[in-house]
Write a protein that holds these residues in place. Structure first.
Motif, PDB file in Angstrom:
ATOM      1  N   LYS A  12       0.811  -1.220   0.000  1.00 46.39           N
ATOM      2  CA  LYS A  12       0.000   0.000   0.000  1.00 46.39           C
ATOM      3  C   LYS A  12       0.845   1.270   0.000  1.00 46.39           C
ATOM      4  O   LYS A  12       0.413   2.298  -0.528  1.00 46.39           O
ATOM      5  CB  LYS A  12      -0.927   0.017   1.224  1.00 46.39           C
ATOM      6  N   ILE A  13       2.051   1.193   0.588  1.00 45.78           N
ATOM      7  CA  ILE A  13       2.814   2.422   0.803  1.00 45.78           C
ATOM      8  C   ILE A  13       4.160   2.406   0.077  1.00 45.78           C
ATOM      9  O   ILE A  13       4.480   3.318  -0.692  1.00 45.78           O
ATOM     10  CB  ILE A  13       3.033   2.656   2.317  1.00 45.78           C
ATOM     11  N   ASP A  14       4.977   1.358   0.316  1.00 45.76           N
ATOM     12  CA  ASP A  14       6.354   1.366  -0.194  1.00 45.76           C
ATOM     13  C   ASP A  14       6.411   1.264  -1.712  1.00 45.76           C
ATOM     14  O   ASP A  14       7.138   2.014  -2.374  1.00 45.76           O
ATOM     15  CB  ASP A  14       7.141   0.218   0.436  1.00 45.76           C
ATOM     16  N   ILE A  15       5.670   0.306  -2.291  1.00 40.19           N
ATOM     17  CA  ILE A  15       5.727   0.121  -3.749  1.00 40.19           C
ATOM     18  C   ILE A  15       5.182   1.342  -4.489  1.00 40.19           C
ATOM     19  O   ILE A  15       5.809   1.811  -5.456  1.00 40.19           O
ATOM     20  CB  ILE A  15       4.994  -1.169  -4.141  1.00 40.19           C
ATOM     21  N   PRO A  16       4.013   1.919  -4.110  1.00 39.66           N
ATOM     22  CA  PRO A  16       3.573   3.151  -4.785  1.00 39.66           C
ATOM     23  C   PRO A  16       4.591   4.279  -4.663  1.00 39.66           C
ATOM     24  O   PRO A  16       4.763   5.068  -5.607  1.00 39.66           O
ATOM     25  CB  PRO A  16       2.269   3.496  -4.049  1.00 39.66           C
ATOM     26  N   ALA A  17       5.319   4.341  -3.539  1.00 42.36           N
ATOM     27  CA  ALA A  17       6.294   5.412  -3.361  1.00 42.36           C
ATOM     28  C   ALA A  17       7.465   5.268  -4.320  1.00 42.36           C
ATOM     29  O   ALA A  17       7.920   6.256  -4.917  1.00 42.36           O
ATOM     30  CB  ALA A  17       6.791   5.418  -1.909  1.00 42.36           C
ATOM     31  N   VAL A  18       7.954   4.046  -4.501  1.00 39.29           N
ATOM     32  CA  VAL A  18       9.095   3.873  -5.391  1.00 39.29           C
ATOM     33  C   VAL A  18       8.677   4.028  -6.847  1.00 39.29           C
ATOM     34  O   VAL A  18       9.452   4.528  -7.683  1.00 39.29           O
ATOM     35  CB  VAL A  18       9.769   2.503  -5.138  1.00 39.29           C
ATOM     36  N   ILE A  19       7.458   3.629  -7.194  1.00 37.99           N
ATOM     37  CA  ILE A  19       6.986   3.833  -8.568  1.00 37.99           C
ATOM     38  C   ILE A  19       6.843   5.326  -8.857  1.00 37.99           C
ATOM     39  O   ILE A  19       7.180   5.803  -9.957  1.00 37.99           O
ATOM     40  CB  ILE A  19       5.661   3.076  -8.785  1.00 37.99           C
ATOM     41  N   SER A  20       6.393   6.078  -7.880  1.00 41.64           N
ATOM     42  CA  SER A  20       6.315   7.532  -8.050  1.00 41.64           C
ATOM     43  C   SER A  20       7.703   8.132  -8.238  1.00 41.64           C
ATOM     44  O   SER A  20       7.886   9.078  -9.019  1.00 41.64           O
ATOM     45  CB  SER A  20       5.632   8.169  -6.837  1.00 41.64           C
ATOM     46  N   LYS A  21       8.695   7.567  -7.533  1.00 39.86           N
ATOM     47  CA  LYS A  21      10.066   8.056  -7.692  1.00 39.86           C
ATOM     48  C   LYS A  21      10.585   7.775  -9.105  1.00 39.86           C
ATOM     49  O   LYS A  21      11.252   8.632  -9.714  1.00 39.86           O
ATOM     50  CB  LYS A  21      10.967   7.377  -6.654  1.00 39.86           C
ATOM     51  N   ILE A  22      10.281   6.606  -9.639  1.00 43.05           N
ATOM     52  CA  ILE A  22      10.713   6.280 -11.002  1.00 43.05           C
ATOM     53  C   ILE A  22      10.032   7.206 -11.999  1.00 43.05           C
ATOM     54  O   ILE A  22      10.660   7.687 -12.957  1.00 43.05           O
ATOM     55  CB  ILE A  22      10.404   4.806 -11.322  1.00 43.05           C
ATOM     56  N   HIS A  23       8.743   7.485 -11.797  1.00 46.47           N
ATOM     57  CA  HIS A  23       8.027   8.414 -12.688  1.00 46.47           C
ATOM     58  C   HIS A  23       8.557   9.823 -12.553  1.00 46.47           C
ATOM     59  O   HIS A  23       8.532  10.606 -13.506  1.00 46.47           O
ATOM     60  CB  HIS A  23       6.535   8.368 -12.377  1.00 46.47           C
ATOM     61  N   GLU A  24       9.045  10.158 -11.375  1.00 48.31           N
ATOM     62  CA  GLU A  24       9.645  11.488 -11.175  1.00 48.31           C
ATOM     63  C   GLU A  24      10.890  11.648 -12.031  1.00 48.31           C
ATOM     64  O   GLU A  24      11.188  12.731 -12.527  1.00 48.31           O
ATOM     65  CB  GLU A  24       9.983  11.659  -9.695  1.00 48.31           C
ATOM     66  N   VAL A  25      11.612  10.525 -12.227  1.00 50.26           N
ATOM     67  CA  VAL A  25      12.841  10.560 -13.029  1.00 50.26           C
ATOM     68  C   VAL A  25      12.534  10.479 -14.520  1.00 50.26           C
ATOM     69  O   VAL A  25      13.137  11.179 -15.337  1.00 50.26           O
ATOM     70  CB  VAL A  25      13.774   9.411 -12.603  1.00 50.26           C
ATOM     71  N   HIS A  26      11.557   9.647 -14.903  1.00 49.82           N
ATOM     72  CA  HIS A  26      11.318   9.373 -16.319  1.00 49.82           C
ATOM     73  C   HIS A  26      10.025   9.960 -16.872  1.00 49.82           C
ATOM     74  O   HIS A  26       9.822   9.941 -18.092  1.00 49.82           O
ATOM     75  CB  HIS A  26      11.285   7.855 -16.543  1.00 49.82           C
ATOM     76  N   GLY A  27       9.137  10.400 -16.043  1.00 48.14           N
ATOM     77  CA  GLY A  27       7.848  10.877 -16.519  1.00 48.14           C
ATOM     78  C   GLY A  27       6.756   9.860 -16.264  1.00 48.14           C
ATOM     79  O   GLY A  27       7.002   8.646 -16.239  1.00 48.14           O
TER      80      GLY A  27
END
Length: 823
Positions: free
Chosen positions: A511-526
């Motif tokens: 619920k928390i950790d995986i959505p956070a890291v996916i948001s970080k990847i999108h922050e880098v790549h869009g």
């Protein structure tokens, strides 16, 4: 093949020293034909005819001292007229002229120069290649042998190379035995100290190891190999010299007693491959083999080289695996069940495929009793004593053999260094700080060549342990993905030892950790970038919670690959029983507020933690090793990998370097999932499986074929679920034979047998082939809605699993009574 030059026929046959047919002008015709050929007016039209066969073997070669000449009297060939007649018929049919050399009798493969015979009056050598002493016909020249084609006293009718090789092998066998007997008789050491004694050389043989007597018995095993019936009728001669006598590794770990090793003869009936019986031409057995990686486990290893009447050869490798699990209540089943690999010996020709069939052979209780009764030899009592002693040591005393496992791999092999990576610290919505290691795709070899960048890959580990970033392995998952050109992200959530929390659930990761890291990847790549996800064990549970719970949209996922996990989680019977017992609630009470259990022996531990570790050491597990950290970890989880699948350096790093402490806070939620058999929330409610519409993506589920901890039913149910609810997407299931749980990713051969499936799945998604309608079924895909049951599902136990241990105890008692009666 005999290739003759064009000029051969003209110079040798079409000349004076020939016979011609039909009679008449054959000589003139030959001269005219030769002249035309020399002048280049005519191409060669000669055909060479050659007849092979048997003769009377009465030819003689004599040396005339007076004239200094050698006289040759050719052997009588009773079929020579028929051969000439056949040549004439061929010549007439072709409309040609037959030229035949006057020197008709020609030997291509010379035989019989020092022919073997029963006595010196009829030959030069005895049947074992020893040269007769002419001064004393009953003796031979010591140390003088002939072991080539000269021994064969007559024509064999065909190319004699295999016959020559057979004769040479026979002579060599007796030559070696003569040398050993000579050493015994003379009491000397046949060792040249000026050179090294290599394993397997005669100089390395120890006179004390020469067996004095044999123990012989028969064994009949029946079963199925590759789904086809197979029966092995074997005869064992123990206390005979085998290749293990010269094996350096066996010396390191301690060889088994000579009475438990020997040669195997007999035959195998496998009519699905060969109509006739497959005869054992070279076989060895070791009834107490030990692998240094599993010092508590005893193996009964069979290696058979089989020959068929068709000329094909096969190798049968068989192992009976004896594990000290639950004090050997399954000992009878294990000692009577042989796991078999059957393969054909190929010549590596392009069109020839190698047979590689697997199965099991069993010896029934009646056949086992017959084997015991068939025991022969003066040392049969010693053999029975040695065998029972080895079983007692394995099952009851549980004494390890060989070197200390914990000392193995203390020096990590230096593998090619990783490309530099960056560590991102991510603060989640609940204020907890997790991390993610990032390898940029611009550093990969493929990206440096200017190819189109690929979607990034997110790796999610299982419970605490590292499965992808392995410094001891040259071909781990991170290195493999970077070589393929994929930017790689490795999630280190709140259950990772570096970020461990005393209060978390598996649901928190989804619920928390995986959505956070996916948001970080999108922050880098869009936000338009899709991500490939590869998850293992608990990581697979968490990613399914994230998607099916609506915390991560499937539109952001390019593909999903899970090993031994899915929205379902089915354990083995023993693991499920442990989860059913209140062991985890009791462990939480013992630990108190600090839910992290230190594993390294050098770390300080509280009284509560030492108590829990002591309890974990007492828990039964299928495989044991001498490493304390592995012992504790396996006591808590159960075995997570087959030791034979991982290297000693990997084992050392995993237990001495990688996991200093085990966060236990997630176990209560994991227990609820295991008891339910599918993902539930932290309160045990079914909040996820009711949302299959959220799983609109292509999936790959991989299970180990040699069940350990998690059963293949986990991937079977998930694949069936996805094909039922998301039929428009490509879904695949793979069961990789020989692997258990975490060894799917950390095994020595994972890069060859497991990684290609993941890379292929990712590659198809990169090509846009996510639909089930635009891709052909893969050859290794095994999922199908038509299956009522999983073909990889193993027996679930039931009443038979309870009765069989009792039968083992009674049979052991009966076995001892019979031994006492016989001996």
């Amino acid at each position: 093949s005999a290739v003759l030059p064009t000029a051969y026929a003209y110079l040798l046959f079409k000349g004076i020293a020939t016979y011609g047919w039909p009679p008449g002008y054959w000589f003139l015709d030959g001269m005219i034909d030769k002249l035309k050929h020399v002048l280049g007016l005519k191409n060669s039209q000669a055909v060479i005819l050659n007849a092979m066969g048997y003769d009377e073997s009465d030819g003689k070669i004599t040396y005339e001292k007076d004239t200094n000449r050698i006289s040759f009297h050719p052997p009588h060939d009773p079929l020579l007229p028929q051969k000439v007649d056949a040549f004439q018929k061929l010549t007439k049919k072709l409309g040609g002229i037959l030229f035949m050399s006057r020197y008709r009798s020609t030997s291509v493969h010379l035989l019989g120069g020092c022919n073997a015979s029963s006595d010196s009056s009829h030959g030069v050598c005895n049947p074992y290649g020893q040269v007769f002493d002419t001064k004393s016909p009953s003796t031979v020249h010591p140390g003088l042998y002939v072991c080539d084609a000269s021994l064969i006293p007559c024509s064999v009718g065909i190319n004699p190379c295999l016959t020559i090789a057979t004769a040479s092998e026979l002579v060599s066998k007796h030559l070696v035995q003569d040398i050993l007997n000579y050493r015994v008789k003379e009491g000397i050491e046949f060792v040249n100290k000026t050179f090294d004694k290599k394993p397997g050389s005669i100089a390395s043989w120890n006179i004390d190891g020469i067996p004095k007597s044999l123990v012989v018995f028969k064994e009949t095993m029946r079963g199925h190999v590759g789904g086809m019936p197979c029966t092995a009728y074997l005869k064992m001669k123990l206390n005979t010299r085998t290749s293990k006598d010269f094996d350096k590794m066996s010396m390191t770990i301690g060889k088994s007693h000579p009475l438990l090793r020997g040669k195997v003869g007999g035959h195998v009936v496998f009519k699905a491959l060969e109509i006739d019986a497959l005869h054992v031409i070279d076989g060895e057995v070791d009834l107490c083999e030990v692998d240094i990686r599993t010092p508590y486990t005893q193996y009964m290893h069979y290696h058979l080289l089989l020959a068929a009447s068709s000329g094909s050869r096969y190798i049968l490798e068989g192992k009976k695996v004896l594990n000290p699990y639950l004090l050997g209540i399954y000992g009878l089943k294990e000692s009577t069940t042989m796991h078999v690999t059957f393969r054909k010996v190929t010549n590596y020709s392009p069109g020839e495929e190698m047979e590689n069939l697997k199965g099991e052979l069993h010896i029934s209780v009646i056949d086992l009793l017959r084997s015991v009764i068939s025991l022969e030899g003066k040392r049969r009592v010693n053999f029975v004593f040695c065998l029972l002693q080895s079983l007692l040591r394995t099952y009851i005393l549980q004494v390890p053999r060989g070197s200390d496992k914990s000392s193995m791999g203390s020096e990590i092999f230096q593998q090619p260094p990783y490309l530099s990576s960056s560590l991102h610290e991510i603060k989640t919505e609940d204020g907890f700080v997790i991390s993610c290691r990032h390898w940029k795709c611009s550093q990969s070899p493929r990206s440096l060549e200017g190819e189109k960048s690929l979607n990034p890959v997110l790796l999610i580990n299982g419970y605490s342990t590292e499965s992808y970033w392995l410094p001891t392995e040259q071909n781990d998952m991170v290195r493999t993905l970077l070589e393929e050109g994929h930017e790689t992200w490795l999630l280190q959530p709140r259950l990772h030892p570096s970020n461990s929390s005393n209060y978390f659930t598996i649901e928190d990761i989804g619920k928390i950790d995986i959505p956070a890291v996916i948001s970080k990847i999108h922050e880098v790549h869009g936000t338009s970038t899709k991500i490939h996800v590869v998850a293992h064990c608990v990581g697979g549970l968490a990613i399914h919670i994230a998607i099916m719970g609506g915390h991560v949209s499937a539109t952001r996922i390019a593909s999903l690959s899970c090993t031994n996990s899915s929205m379902f989680f089915r354990l083995t019977a023993s693991a499920a029983f442990k989860m059913w017992l209140p062991l985890i609630p009791m462990s939480m009470v013992i630990l108190g507020k600090n839910k992290t259990l230190p594993l390294f022996e050098i770390l300080k531990a509280s009284t509560r933690q030492r108590l829990l570790k002591s309890i974990a050491r007492l828990m039964p597990r299928y495989e044991r090793c001498n490493c304390d950290e592995c012992d504790v970890f396996s006591g808590i989880f159960g075995n997570t990998f087959w030791h034979v699948n991982i290297s000693t350096t990997m084992h050392h790093w995993l237990n001495k370097k990688s996991l200093p402490g085990l966060p236990m806070a997630g176990f209560p939620h994991l227990r609820r999932i295991c008891n339910a058999g599918f993902i539930v929330d932290s309160n045990g409610n079914n909040s996820y499986l009711s949302h299959p519409e959220r799983m609109a993506l292509s999936t790959l589920y991989i299970s180990g074929g040699q069940t350990l901890l998690v059963t293949p039913q986990t991937s079977f149910l998930a694949n069936k679920y996805m094909k039922l609810h998301q039929p428009g997407f490509r879904h695949e299931r793979v069961v990789v034979d020989g692997f258990g749980h975490s060894d799917l990713l950390i095994g020595e051969n994972s890069y060859r047998k497991v990684f290609p499936h993941i890379l292929s799945h990712i590659g198809l998604a990169e090509q846009g082939r996510t639909s089930a309608l635009n891709v052909k079924e893969r050859t290794f895909g095994t999922g199908s809605l038509a299956w009522a049951n999983d073909p990889y599902e193993e027996g679930k136990g039931g009443l038979g699993s309870l009765v069989f241990p009792l039968v083992t105890v009674w049979f052991l008692f009966l076995f001892i009574v019979i031994m006492v009666f016989l001996f």
